[in-house]
Write a protein that holds these residues in place. Structure first.
Motif, PDB file in Angstrom:
ATOM      1  N   LEU A  89      -2.454 -36.927 -35.062  1.00  0.00           N
ATOM      2  CA  LEU A  89      -3.283 -37.725 -35.976  1.00  0.00           C
ATOM      3  C   LEU A  89      -2.361 -38.511 -36.892  1.00  0.00           C
ATOM      4  N   GLU A  90      -2.162 -39.776 -36.543  1.00  0.00           N
ATOM      5  CA  GLU A  90      -1.358 -40.667 -37.389  1.00  0.00           C
ATOM      6  C   GLU A  90      -2.335 -41.342 -38.350  1.00  0.00           C
ATOM      7  N   GLY A  91      -2.138 -41.070 -39.635  1.00  0.00           N
ATOM      8  CA  GLY A  91      -3.070 -41.630 -40.621  1.00  0.00           C
ATOM      9  C   GLY A  91      -4.115 -40.589 -40.990  1.00  0.00           C
ATOM     10  N   THR A  92      -3.667 -39.448 -41.497  1.00  0.00           N
ATOM     11  CA  THR A  92      -4.618 -38.380 -41.858  1.00  0.00           C
ATOM     12  C   THR A  92      -5.582 -38.864 -42.954  1.00  0.00           C
ATOM     13  N   THR A 120      12.360 -37.067 -41.746  1.00  0.00           N
ATOM     14  CA  THR A 120      12.840 -37.679 -42.969  1.00  0.00           C
ATOM     15  C   THR A 120      12.457 -39.162 -42.932  1.00  0.00           C
ATOM     16  N   TYR A 121      12.720 -39.861 -44.029  1.00  0.00           N
ATOM     17  CA  TYR A 121      12.363 -41.273 -44.044  1.00  0.00           C
ATOM     18  C   TYR A 121      13.306 -42.107 -43.200  1.00  0.00           C
ATOM     19  N   MET A 122      12.790 -43.258 -42.772  1.00  0.00           N
ATOM     20  CA  MET A 122      13.607 -44.201 -42.007  1.00  0.00           C
ATOM     21  C   MET A 122      13.318 -45.613 -42.494  1.00  0.00           C
ATOM     22  N   ILE A 163       4.070 -54.615 -44.455  1.00  0.00           N
ATOM     23  CA  ILE A 163       4.846 -53.601 -45.174  1.00  0.00           C
ATOM     24  C   ILE A 163       3.891 -52.589 -45.803  1.00  0.00           C
ATOM     25  N   MET A 164       4.324 -51.336 -45.885  1.00  0.00           N
ATOM     26  CA  MET A 164       3.464 -50.327 -46.530  1.00  0.00           C
ATOM     27  C   MET A 164       3.483 -50.523 -48.033  1.00  0.00           C
ATOM     28  N   ASN A 165       2.343 -50.302 -48.635  1.00  0.00           N
ATOM     29  CA  ASN A 165       2.229 -50.445 -50.079  1.00  0.00           C
ATOM     30  C   ASN A 165       2.781 -49.194 -50.764  1.00  0.00           C
ATOM     31  N   ARG A 166       4.036 -49.255 -51.145  1.00  0.00           N
ATOM     32  CA  ARG A 166       4.697 -48.126 -51.804  1.00  0.00           C
ATOM     33  C   ARG A 166       5.561 -48.666 -52.935  1.00  0.00           C
ATOM     34  N   PRO A 167       5.680 -47.910 -54.036  1.00  0.00           N
ATOM     35  CA  PRO A 167       6.543 -48.358 -55.133  1.00  0.00           C
ATOM     36  C   PRO A 167       7.978 -48.630 -54.653  1.00  0.00           C
ATOM     37  N   ARG A 168       8.438 -47.852 -53.648  1.00  0.00           N
ATOM     38  CA  ARG A 168       9.816 -48.049 -53.178  1.00  0.00           C
ATOM     39  C   ARG A 168      10.030 -49.430 -52.532  1.00  0.00           C
ATOM     40  N   HIS A 169       8.935 -50.127 -52.229  1.00  0.00           N
ATOM     41  CA  HIS A 169       9.061 -51.440 -51.581  1.00  0.00           C
ATOM     42  C   HIS A 169       8.934 -52.607 -52.548  1.00  0.00           C
ATOM     43  N   SER A 187      -1.773 -49.403 -46.281  1.00  0.00           N
ATOM     44  CA  SER A 187      -1.698 -48.243 -47.174  1.00  0.00           C
ATOM     45  C   SER A 187      -1.007 -47.063 -46.515  1.00  0.00           C
ATOM     46  N   ASP A 188      -1.097 -46.954 -45.204  1.00  0.00           N
ATOM     47  CA  ASP A 188      -0.486 -45.873 -44.417  1.00  0.00           C
ATOM     48  C   ASP A 188      -0.331 -46.417 -43.001  1.00  0.00           C
ATOM     49  N   GLY A 189       0.104 -45.526 -42.117  1.00  0.00           N
ATOM     50  CA  GLY A 189       0.070 -45.889 -40.697  1.00  0.00           C
ATOM     51  C   GLY A 189       1.110 -46.906 -40.290  1.00  0.00           C
ATOM     52  N   ASP A 190       2.383 -46.534 -40.441  1.00  0.00           N
ATOM     53  CA  ASP A 190       3.376 -47.547 -40.089  1.00  0.00           C
ATOM     54  C   ASP A 190       3.736 -47.550 -38.608  1.00  0.00           C
ATOM     55  N   VAL A 191       3.119 -46.680 -37.784  1.00  0.00           N
ATOM     56  CA  VAL A 191       3.303 -46.847 -36.329  1.00  0.00           C
ATOM     57  C   VAL A 191       2.572 -48.129 -35.943  1.00  0.00           C
ATOM     58  N   SER A 192       1.300 -48.236 -36.345  1.00  0.00           N
ATOM     59  CA  SER A 192       0.577 -49.456 -35.959  1.00  0.00           C
ATOM     60  C   SER A 192       1.128 -50.664 -36.696  1.00  0.00           C
ATOM     61  N   THR A 210      10.291 -48.724 -45.434  1.00  0.00           N
ATOM     62  CA  THR A 210      10.677 -47.343 -45.175  1.00  0.00           C
ATOM     63  C   THR A 210       9.442 -46.479 -44.956  1.00  0.00           C
ATOM     64  N   GLY A 211       9.445 -45.778 -43.825  1.00  0.00           N
ATOM     65  CA  GLY A 211       8.335 -44.873 -43.507  1.00  0.00           C
ATOM     66  C   GLY A 211       8.906 -43.638 -42.826  1.00  0.00           C
ATOM     67  N   GLY A 212       8.063 -42.909 -42.114  1.00  0.00           N
ATOM     68  CA  GLY A 212       8.536 -41.696 -41.465  1.00  0.00           C
ATOM     69  C   GLY A 212       9.479 -42.003 -40.297  1.00  0.00           C
ATOM     70  N   GLY A 213      10.536 -41.197 -40.166  1.00  0.00           N
ATOM     71  CA  GLY A 213      11.471 -41.347 -39.045  1.00  0.00           C
ATOM     72  C   GLY A 213      10.797 -41.089 -37.703  1.00  0.00           C
ATOM     73  N   PRO A 214      10.041 -39.984 -37.574  1.00  0.00           N
ATOM     74  CA  PRO A 214       9.367 -39.731 -36.304  1.00  0.00           C
ATOM     75  C   PRO A 214       8.442 -40.887 -35.899  1.00  0.00           C
ATOM     76  N   GLU A 215       7.747 -41.456 -36.890  1.00  0.00           N
ATOM     77  CA  GLU A 215       6.852 -42.592 -36.607  1.00  0.00           C
ATOM     78  C   GLU A 215       7.661 -43.797 -36.098  1.00  0.00           C
ATOM     79  N   GLY A 216       8.904 -43.899 -36.574  1.00  0.00           N
ATOM     80  CA  GLY A 216       9.784 -44.993 -36.122  1.00  0.00           C
ATOM     81  C   GLY A 216      10.101 -44.854 -34.645  1.00  0.00           C
TER      82      GLY A 216
END
Ligand code: VTB
Length: 319
Positions: A89-92, A120-122, A163-169, A187-192, A210-216
């Motif tokens: 489930l990508e995007g819980t 970890t993040y990627m 790009i994902m909406n995150r303060p880090r961006h 907001s989420d879901g950086d695979v799609s 920057t998002g999840g490494g596995p999702e990358g």
């Protein structure tokens, strides 16, 4: 050796059933239950396929994930040895809140051909460009946009960046904004998100952030078949992260990975919609039929298409 085409349908069935299992929890505000249903179903179905499968990207390590943990062996043990990356489930958040974009995702490759990405993040970048030197994680945002603008023959103000909406961006978003680039904030879901560069119909020219490494790794598997460019660099912040990375055999913790270092050889990628998004429709119910839509890619045959499955049998436990 290529992955047999017969597996395409079998794996699309696995993500379709996982999507259907999770669909029961759409809008129920329960991320854990929605995830668990997808995980249970995925594991059940994978265990019926004639493969010697190993989960290389999964729900975590054995102590934190009893099912689809990294290193878990799945399949009937009668068939080719393959490595499997799953995100049941990508995007819980999307599923729990009935928002667009929840997917059930999986990528497979022959043994040792999928990068074992740590949790970890990627830092990521992707675009529908297969020439070297156009986009690069080491370039400034300005340089990436100028190069892309030249390559696509489009003004920066006609370029769209996802790009994902995150303060880090914040810095990247400000930079894009200053150049007049259109921003598609997710907001989420950086695979799609990363996959929106694969076709003009999505209207996205570059994916960043920057998002999840596995999702990358999952996204890279599909991007390879689409002949798109992808680069990733893990970000190891805590000492624990760094120790785990070393244990996994990662020597250079600051290395920038090219797509071909993440994905080697043949791959099959499947992403089934749970809730609808730009990429695929979510599960639909028509009379007594459950209908799913899955984006599938198969590197060796060049297959990249969206398939619909009708009358998916719903395993009894999820009725
Ligand atoms: C992404 C995205 C996921 O987590 O990997 C993101 O693809 C990264 O984590 O859908 P943060 O939320 O901490 O930024 C998700 O948004 C949720 O798993």
């Amino acid at each position: 050796m290529a992955l047999d085409k017969k597996f395409i349908d079998q794996f699309a069935d696995v993500t379709s059933k996982a999507a259907l299992a999770s669909y029961k929890f759409v809008g129920k505000k329960d991320k854990i239950a929605a995830d668990k249903a997808a995980v249970d179903s995925m594991r059940n179905e994978l265990n019926q396929i004639n493969i010697k499968g190993k989960i290389v990207i999964g729900e975590g390590e054995l102590d934190e994930a009893p099912m689809l943990y990294i290193g878990e062996i799945v399949g009937t043990n009668n068939g080719p040895e393959i490595d499997i990356a799953v995100d049941p489930l990508e995007g819980t958040n999307f599923a729990a809140n009935n928002l667009p974009g929840a997917l059930s995702v999986m990528a497979v490759a022959e043994k040792n051909n999928l990068f074992n990405a740590p949790e970890t993040y990627m830092e990521k970048i992707s675009a529908n460009v297969n020439e070297k030197g156009v986009i690069d994680l080491d370039f400034t945002i300005k340089k990436n946009i100028f190069n892309l603008s030249e390559f696509l023959n489009k003004k920066p103000e006609n370029i769209t960046a996802c790009i994902m909406n995150r303060p880090r961006h914040k810095k990247i978003i400000n930079e894009l904004n200053k150049m007049g680039v259109n921003i598609k904030l997710i907001s989420d879901g950086d695979v799609s998100g990363a996959l929106l560069v694969t076709d003009d119909k999505y209207g996205v020219d570059i994916f960043l952030g920057t998002g999840g490494g596995p999702e990358g790794v999952l996204a890279a598997a599909a991007l390879d078949t689409f002949n798109c460019n992808f680069q990733g660099r893990f970000l190891f912040v805590t000492d624990e992260d760094k120790i785990r990375a070393k244990k996994m055999g990662i020597k250079d913790l600051t290395k920038k990975y090219q797509l071909k270092e993440i994905i080697k050889g043949d791959t099959i990628f499947c992403a089934t919609g749970i809730t609808s998004s730009d990429l695929v429709s979510g599960i639909k119910i028509e009379k007594d039929e459950y209908i799913s839509e899955t984006l599938i890619t198969h590197k060796s045959s060049g297959i990249k298409k969206i398939i619909k499955k009708f009358k998916i049998d719903r395993p009894k436990q999820y009725l």
